[in-house]
Design an enzyme around this catalytic site. Structure first.
Site, PDB file in Angstrom:
ATOM      1  N   VAL A 259      -5.598   0.312   2.442  1.00 50.75           N
ATOM      2  CA  VAL A 259      -5.779  -1.274   2.436  1.00 50.75           C
ATOM      3  C   VAL A 259      -6.712  -1.685   1.692  1.00 50.75           C
ATOM      4  O   VAL A 259      -6.626  -2.632   0.717  1.00 50.75           O
ATOM      5  CB  VAL A 259      -5.766  -1.776   3.890  1.00 50.75           C
ATOM      6  CG1 VAL A 259      -6.128  -3.339   3.979  1.00 50.75           C
ATOM      7  CG2 VAL A 259      -4.608  -1.775   4.643  1.00 50.75           C
TER       8      VAL A 259
ATOM      9  N   SER B  79     -13.870   1.429   8.998  1.00 46.28           N
ATOM     10  CA  SER B  79     -12.992   1.481   7.916  1.00 46.28           C
ATOM     11  C   SER B  79     -13.544   0.701   6.780  1.00 46.28           C
ATOM     12  O   SER B  79     -14.194  -0.656   7.078  1.00 46.28           O
ATOM     13  CB  SER B  79     -11.783   1.073   8.059  1.00 46.28           C
ATOM     14  OG  SER B  79     -10.908   0.941   6.847  1.00 46.28           O
ATOM     15  N   ALA B  80     -13.356   1.034   5.608  1.00 42.03           N
ATOM     16  CA  ALA B  80     -13.815   0.513   4.292  1.00 42.03           C
ATOM     17  C   ALA B  80     -13.060  -0.838   4.337  1.00 42.03           C
ATOM     18  O   ALA B  80     -13.185  -1.697   3.518  1.00 42.03           O
ATOM     19  CB  ALA B  80     -13.703   1.225   3.110  1.00 42.03           C
TER      20      ALA B  80
ATOM     21  N   GLU C 145       0.880  -1.165  -0.061  1.00 39.17           N
ATOM     22  CA  GLU C 145      -0.029   0.047   0.126  1.00 39.17           C
ATOM     23  C   GLU C 145       0.675   1.350  -0.040  1.00 39.17           C
ATOM     24  O   GLU C 145       1.983   1.033   0.179  1.00 39.17           O
ATOM     25  CB  GLU C 145      -0.954   0.022   1.087  1.00 39.17           C
ATOM     26  CG  GLU C 145       0.024   0.107   2.694  1.00 39.17           C
ATOM     27  CD  GLU C 145      -0.653   0.850   3.577  1.00 39.17           C
ATOM     28  OE1 GLU C 145      -0.840   1.891   3.211  1.00 39.17           O
ATOM     29  OE2 GLU C 145      -0.845   0.323   4.637  1.00 39.17           O
TER      30      GLU C 145
ATOM     31  N   LYS D  20      -4.994  -0.981  13.385  1.00 37.03           N
ATOM     32  CA  LYS D  20      -4.061   0.169  13.969  1.00 37.03           C
ATOM     33  C   LYS D  20      -4.513   0.066  15.447  1.00 37.03           C
ATOM     34  O   LYS D  20      -5.727  -0.052  15.681  1.00 37.03           O
ATOM     35  CB  LYS D  20      -4.972   1.255  13.342  1.00 37.03           C
ATOM     36  CG  LYS D  20      -4.334   1.551  11.779  1.00 37.03           C
ATOM     37  CD  LYS D  20      -4.669   3.066  11.370  1.00 37.03           C
ATOM     38  CE  LYS D  20      -6.181   3.216  10.697  1.00 37.03           C
ATOM     39  NZ  LYS D  20      -6.267   4.135  10.163  1.00 37.03           N
TER      40      LYS D  20
END
Ligand code: PSU
Ligand code: MN
Length: 303
Positions: free
Chosen positions: A103, A135-136, A22, A154
């Protein structure tokens, strides 16, 4: 639609193992010039394990798979690169913008490009105190068949809620040489992984079984930060809590939150969080390259 570097096209044509990487860590994770140095070390680690690195980014609207040294440097110094999750890919491509990929966006492009393994630091998830900010990365893991190697989610996130959500979404969480899910800076979150894999071949067996069943989505392989660079759980938690307090006090949220929080945590731990972050990224790059090789070897035996 996708632009491949010569090195990545050749590796794919020859059936050699490739590891997707990424680029949000380049634009939003580390500051210049550390960001370029870390990105370069990650690529070198993948190469040292006999695989080809494919860093993914959007450059003037072109979705690029495999960046040259100049392109890496361009992105590392770009002031207005957009952090692209899946929703942003069409915007950046359509409007000719520069962007890094999260990501979720990296998984989507990796799958389109025929890459099966992807290394990152930590995935996004459910935010502490804001359980509707999800988050997606999680929804992409549920639908795109790529094996993602990380050190957990995270550390700033609500880890129990994040892994509950992954369970609902049908995403298996595999501890790499550990029974526990790591907590990014620290080796254990206290949560149990769904399975333990002790070797790249173990991971490859799970991935093959899932592809045979045509299960949707990917796998999350969680490798703990190397012991020597670990931040003790208490120290990490104390720094995260204090950084979060500062963010609330200054009204910082949304996409600006993570860069602010990472910066505060680095100050509060006097750089130890940055050392842990670099160490876990290099470790994940190595593990991902080994898994890419194991998947290739298993594929050769099948075929
Ligand atoms: N882990 C970090 N720093 C980051 C990220 C992960 O330590 O900046 C990035 C990854 O690219 C991840 C993204 O996909 O943050 C998730 O962002 P969001 O919560 O906005 O989906
Ligand atoms: Mn978020």
């Amino acid at each position: 639609m996708l632009v491949f570097s010569a090195e990545v096209s050749r590796a794919l044509a020859e059936g050699r193992p490739v590891v997707a990487l990424e680029s949000t860590l380049i634009t939003h994770g580390f500051a210049w010039p550390r960001n370029l140095q870390v990105a370069t070390e990650i690529e070198q680690t993948v190469r040292a394990q006999g695989a080809t690195p494919a860093t993914i980014a959007v450059l003037a609207g072109q979705i690029t798979v495999g960046l040259s040294r100049d392109q890496l440097e361009y992105l590392a110094t770009a002031r207005d690169a957009r952090k692209c999750s899946v929703r942003d890919l069409g915007i950046a491509a359509g409007l000719g913008l520069d962007g890094s990929t999260t990501v979720a966006a990296t998984m989507f492009i990796a799958a389109k490009a025929g890459l099966r393994v992807f290394a990152t630091g930590g995935i996004g998830g459910v935010h502490r105190g804001h359980p509707f900010d999800v988050s997606a990365d999680l929804t992409e893991l549920a639908r795109t068949p790529v094996t993602v190697v990380c050190a957990g989610a995270k550390a700033l996130l609500d880890l129990p809620l994040t892994f509950e959500r992954l369970e609902t979404l049908g995403v298996p969480v595999i501890g790499y040489q550990t029974d526990d899910i790591p907590a990014f800076y620290s080796r254990s979150s206290g949560l149990r992984a769904d399975a333990r894999a002790d070797s790249p071949a173990d991971v490859a067996r799970i991935v093959h079984a899932r592809r045979d069943l045509e299960l949707p989505g990917g796998e999350l392989v969680c490798a703990p930060v190397p012991q020597a660079d670990e931040l003790p759980r208490d120290a990490a938690e104390a720094a995260i809590a204090e950084a979060q307090r500062l963010a609330e006090a200054q009204g910082i949220h949304g996409a600006a939150a993570t860069p602010f929080l990472l910066d505060q945590i680095a100050k509060l731990t006097r750089g130890a969080s940055v050392r842990a972050n670099v160490a876990l990224l290099l470790n994940n790059a190595r593990v991902a390259a080994e898994i890419a090789r194991a998947l290739r070897d298993a594929g050769l035996r099948d075929g």
